[in-house]
Design an enzyme around this catalytic site. Structure first.
Site, PDB file in Angstrom:
ATOM      1  CG  HIS A 268      -1.880  -1.079   1.276  1.00 52.12           C
ATOM      2  ND1 HIS A 268      -2.386  -1.599   2.422  1.00 52.12           N
ATOM      3  CD2 HIS A 268      -2.474  -1.757   0.265  1.00 52.12           C
ATOM      4  CE1 HIS A 268      -3.244  -2.552   2.128  1.00 52.12           C
ATOM      5  NE2 HIS A 268      -3.307  -2.664   0.826  1.00 52.12           N
TER       6      HIS A 268
ATOM      7  NE  ARG B  92      -1.952  -0.755 -16.889  1.00 46.27           N
ATOM      8  CZ  ARG B  92      -0.857  -0.010 -17.004  1.00 46.27           C
ATOM      9  NH1 ARG B  92      -0.905   1.287 -16.798  1.00 46.27           N
ATOM     10  NH2 ARG B  92       0.308  -0.572 -17.299  1.00 46.27           N
TER      11      ARG B  92
ATOM     12  NE  ARG C 107      -5.149  -3.601 -20.483  1.00 49.38           N
ATOM     13  CZ  ARG C 107      -4.065  -3.668 -19.713  1.00 49.38           C
ATOM     14  NH1 ARG C 107      -2.890  -3.932 -20.266  1.00 49.38           N
ATOM     15  NH2 ARG C 107      -4.134  -3.457 -18.429  1.00 49.38           N
TER      16      ARG C 107
ATOM     17  CD  GLU D 194      -0.122  -7.886 -22.138  1.00 46.25           C
ATOM     18  OE1 GLU D 194       0.433  -7.138 -21.315  1.00 46.25           O
ATOM     19  OE2 GLU D 194      -1.361  -7.954 -22.246  1.00 46.25           O
TER      20      GLU D 194
ATOM     21  CG  ASN E 134       4.708  -2.974 -17.552  1.00 48.49           C
ATOM     22  OD1 ASN E 134       5.767  -2.449 -17.853  1.00 48.49           O
ATOM     23  ND2 ASN E 134       3.609  -2.278 -17.312  1.00 48.49           N
ATOM     24  CG  ASP E 135       1.905  -8.726 -18.208  1.00 46.39           C
ATOM     25  OD1 ASP E 135       2.188  -9.259 -17.120  1.00 46.39           O
ATOM     26  OD2 ASP E 135       0.877  -8.048 -18.378  1.00 46.39           O
TER      27      ASP E 135
ATOM     28  NE  ARG F 249       3.335  -6.352 -14.071  1.00 43.03           N
ATOM     29  CZ  ARG F 249       2.456  -5.819 -14.914  1.00 43.03           C
ATOM     30  NH1 ARG F 249       2.050  -6.510 -15.962  1.00 43.03           N
ATOM     31  NH2 ARG F 249       2.014  -4.609 -14.765  1.00 43.03           N
TER      32      ARG F 249
ATOM     33  CB  CYS G  76       1.278   0.758 -23.770  1.00 45.79           C
ATOM     34  SG  CYS G  76       0.706  -0.946 -23.697  1.00 45.79           S
TER      35      CYS G  76
HETATM   36  C1  PEP Z   1       2.209  -4.355 -19.858  1.00 46.92           C
HETATM   37  O1  PEP Z   1       2.100  -5.536 -19.515  1.00 46.92           O
HETATM   38  O2  PEP Z   1       3.282  -3.848 -20.249  1.00 46.92           O
HETATM   39  C2  PEP Z   1       1.050  -3.447 -19.797  1.00 46.92           C
HETATM   40  C3  PEP Z   1       1.123  -2.232 -20.257  1.00 46.92           C
HETATM   41  O3  PEP Z   1      -0.085  -3.929 -19.206  1.00 46.92           O
HETATM   42  P1  PEP Z   1      -0.270  -4.025 -17.622  1.00 46.92           P
HETATM   43  O4  PEP Z   1       0.877  -3.308 -16.978  1.00 46.92           O
HETATM   44  O5  PEP Z   1      -1.580  -3.416 -17.326  1.00 46.92           O
HETATM   45  O6  PEP Z   1      -0.232  -5.508 -17.411  1.00 46.92           O
HETATM   46 MG    MG Z   2       0.153  -6.396 -19.316  1.00 49.24          MG
END
Ligand code: PEP
Ligand code: MG
Length: 576
Positions: free
Chosen positions: A194, A301, A337, A436, A459-460, A470, A507
């Site tokens: 948090h 998102r 999305r 991703e 990110n994924d 992650r 993104c």
């Molecule tokens: C990602 O995975 O890079 C992405 C932008 O989606 P999220 O961070 O919402 O999983």
């Molecule tokens: Mg993602």
């Protein structure tokens, strides 16, 4: 004497101020026998403490400021739920009776047992909820001691105070926000705690995982917090203090200066235009998007509309939210999305089995396709919003061609339903997919033929390529955007998409990292989407970039296997 301690930076920037220690009761409790004749009284004392704590949560919930981050309410609800659970509100009563002990000791015994169970949990996110249980127990302890409900006395806290806490509960943070601390430091907390969520939402330089901070720092001691490096300098020398004040001033000047670029078109020195879009979570984020001068929204998102609530948003509510964003962007593209729920982003109250590998399970489009009725509601809402401005639909986490076919089929059904009711929508709504998962990157042609555009979710992509959860603090040091495998996949997607003329954006967090802007441009990327707060800094980097020279170096980076050489080459790429 001056010294430094290190933790995990959770929000970048520099803060300078005086320490204000947030003292906690912890779980120390006296142990004494209660005569049988007084057990009823002891039970009543315990019940009164539970009632008092419950009343405090209720009062807090009712006084949440309108501008508080949306997570606050959910945090308080979680604490109320923990308090109301019989493991905390009833079991200690049984212990009081069985052991003939005081209420504090009974609570401590039960809390020790509960907290030990959390250590055995594998899931990083759930394990971090241990802190929530601890906070509720501490609050109950205080209520038993007849002390005021809230631990910190922060009434005299001003701009230059830095809160040093073991951990912060949502209730603490509410006060924290009202009293405008310059920063906060916590002994606990990982990247999904948090503390981290709130620090980022308030944009305050802050650090977590500063073990033993409260025993190393004294009340009112002068501190420098470097949130970028995750370092706290305690009792700094006058010269160091002066240096940091200067840096702090420079950061502020830089921020002001960047604002001048708001309306400047993002373009390299050799005249190549780059689209800088914004990532948003909720419709209200649009104000910041306009402020940053984004040329569109590259990632909305929408799953955040589904969280922190008891019921799912219906079609009208979703439509209103999407339309609001689309209209606010006044013709600029809005990429919505479809909900990426599952894994660490569960819907409140939805019971699903606890899985060993939730990130590999039923999340994102996989989940959407198993719930066609729920999916239809969102698809209709997005389609209806598309009538009010340039809207694009983005499918998260695609891995198989069948998922695209099924999604396109679902979109078709939604269109037919709307058409039958004479409800307007954009019949040419573009549909894109998020790349991703490594398989999607490697088998890109499977998707480019069926989709209008692509967006790389690094990110994924990094999580799945490097097999690093992650959300798990313990393996966070291995999470590396510059890993050759990651770079190869990113480069492959960009070049394949460019070859087939499929628009491609990126993104993930990589898009907002200025150190990576030139590399991504050099690899052929022309569209990036990031948190609005990062747009102007990335734009500045683009304006200074000579595309022909970075192209060559970026290509060379793809041939490097050694991490040190990779970083050296990145420095070269970013020089001048
Ligand atoms: C990602 O995975 O890079 C992405 C932008 O989606 P999220 O961070 O919402 O999983
Ligand atoms: Mg993602």
């Amino acid at each position: 004497m001056s010294f430094t301690i290190h933790g995990t930076g959770i929000c970048a920037g520099i803060a300078i101020g005086q320490a204000m220690l947030h003292s906690h009761t912890r779980l120390e409790a006296g142990h004494y026998l209660v005569p049988r004749s007084q057990i009823a009284e002891e039970l009543a004392r315990f019940d009164a403490a539970v009632a008092k704590t419950r009343a405090e949560f209720t009062a807090l919930r009712e006084t949440i400021p309108a501008n508080a981050p949306s997570e606050f309410e959910a945090f308080i609800d979680v604490h109320m739920m923990i308090l109301n659970d019989s493991t905390l509100s009833k079991v200690p009563r049984a212990i009081i009776e069985r052991e003939q002990c005081n209420a504090e000791w009974a609570l401590k015994l039960q809390a020790d047992e509960l907290l030990a169970q959390f250590d055995a949990i594998e899931d990083g996110y759930l394990r971090e909820r241990k802190a929530d249980v601890l906070q509720v127990v501490e609050r109950l302890m205080l209520a038993l001691g007849g002390q005021p409900g809230y631990v910190p006395d922060i009434t005299d806290a001003g701009q230059s105070k830095i809160l040093v806490a073991h951990d912060l509960s949502p209730a603490d943070v509410l006060q924290f926000k009202q009293h405008q601390f310059a920063s906060f430091l916590t002994e606990l907390g990982g990247t999904t705690s948090h503390t981290a969520v709130v620090a980022r939402s308030l944009n305050l330089p802050s650090i977590a995982s500063l073990h033993h901070a409260r025993s190393l720092i004294y009340e009112n001691e002068m501190l420098i917090v470097d949130g970028t490096q995750g370092v706290v300098i305690i009792d700094p020398d006058p010269q160091v203090l002066a240096d940091y004040r200067l840096r702090q001033h420079q950061i502020e000047l830089e921020r002001q200066k960047l604002r001048r670029l708001r309306t400047t078109r993002a373009m390299t020195l050799d005249g190549t235009g780059v689209e800088l879009h914004a990532n948003i979570e909720l419709p209200e984020d649009v104000a910041e998007v306009a402020d940053a001068g984004a040329s569109g929204i590259g990632l909305f998102r929408t799953e955040f509309l589904f969280m922190n609530r008891d019921t799912l948003p219906n079609e009208e509510e979703q439509f209103a939210a999407y339309r609001n964003v689309v209209e606010s962007m006044q013709g600029l593209p809005v990429t919505i999305r479809t909900y990426d729920l599952g894994s660490d982003k569960a819907i409140d109250g939805e019971q699903r089995p606890v899985l060993q590998n939730p990130a590999l399970g039923l999340r994102a489009i996989r989940l959407c396709l198993t719930e066609p009725r729920r999916f239809q509601i969102q698809l209709r809402a997005i389609l209806r919003a598309s009538h009010y401005g340039k809207t694009r639909l983005l499918i998260p986490m695609i891995s198989a061609a069948a998922e695209i076919d099924q999604t396109l089929h679902q979109i078709e059904i939604a269109k037919q339903t709307l058409a039958a009711k004479n409800i307007a929508f954009d019949p040419r709504l573009e549909v894109g997919g998020m790349i991703e998962i490594p398989a999607a990157a490697l088998a890109l042609r499977m998707f480019t033929r069926k989709l209008d555009f692509l967006s790389i979710g690094t990110n994924d992509l990094i999580q799945y390529t490097l097999a690093i959860d992650r959300t798990d603090d313990a393996v966070a040091h291995l999470y590396d955007p510059l890993h050759p495998a990651v770079l190869h996949l990113v480069a492959l997607v960009i070049s394949s998409a460019n070859r087939t003329g499929t628009p491609v954006a990126l993104c993930g967090e990589m898009a907002g990292d200025v150190k990576l802007s030139r590399l991504l441009l050099g690899l052929g990327l022309r569209q990036l989407s990031m948190h609005p707060g990062q747009i102007l800094a990335v734009k500045q980097e683009i304006l200074r970039t000579n595309l022909s020279s970075v192209r060559l170096l970026a290509r060379r980076m793809l041939r490097i296997a050694d991490p040190d050489r990779m970083r050296a080459m990145l420095e070269r790429l970013n020089a001048d």
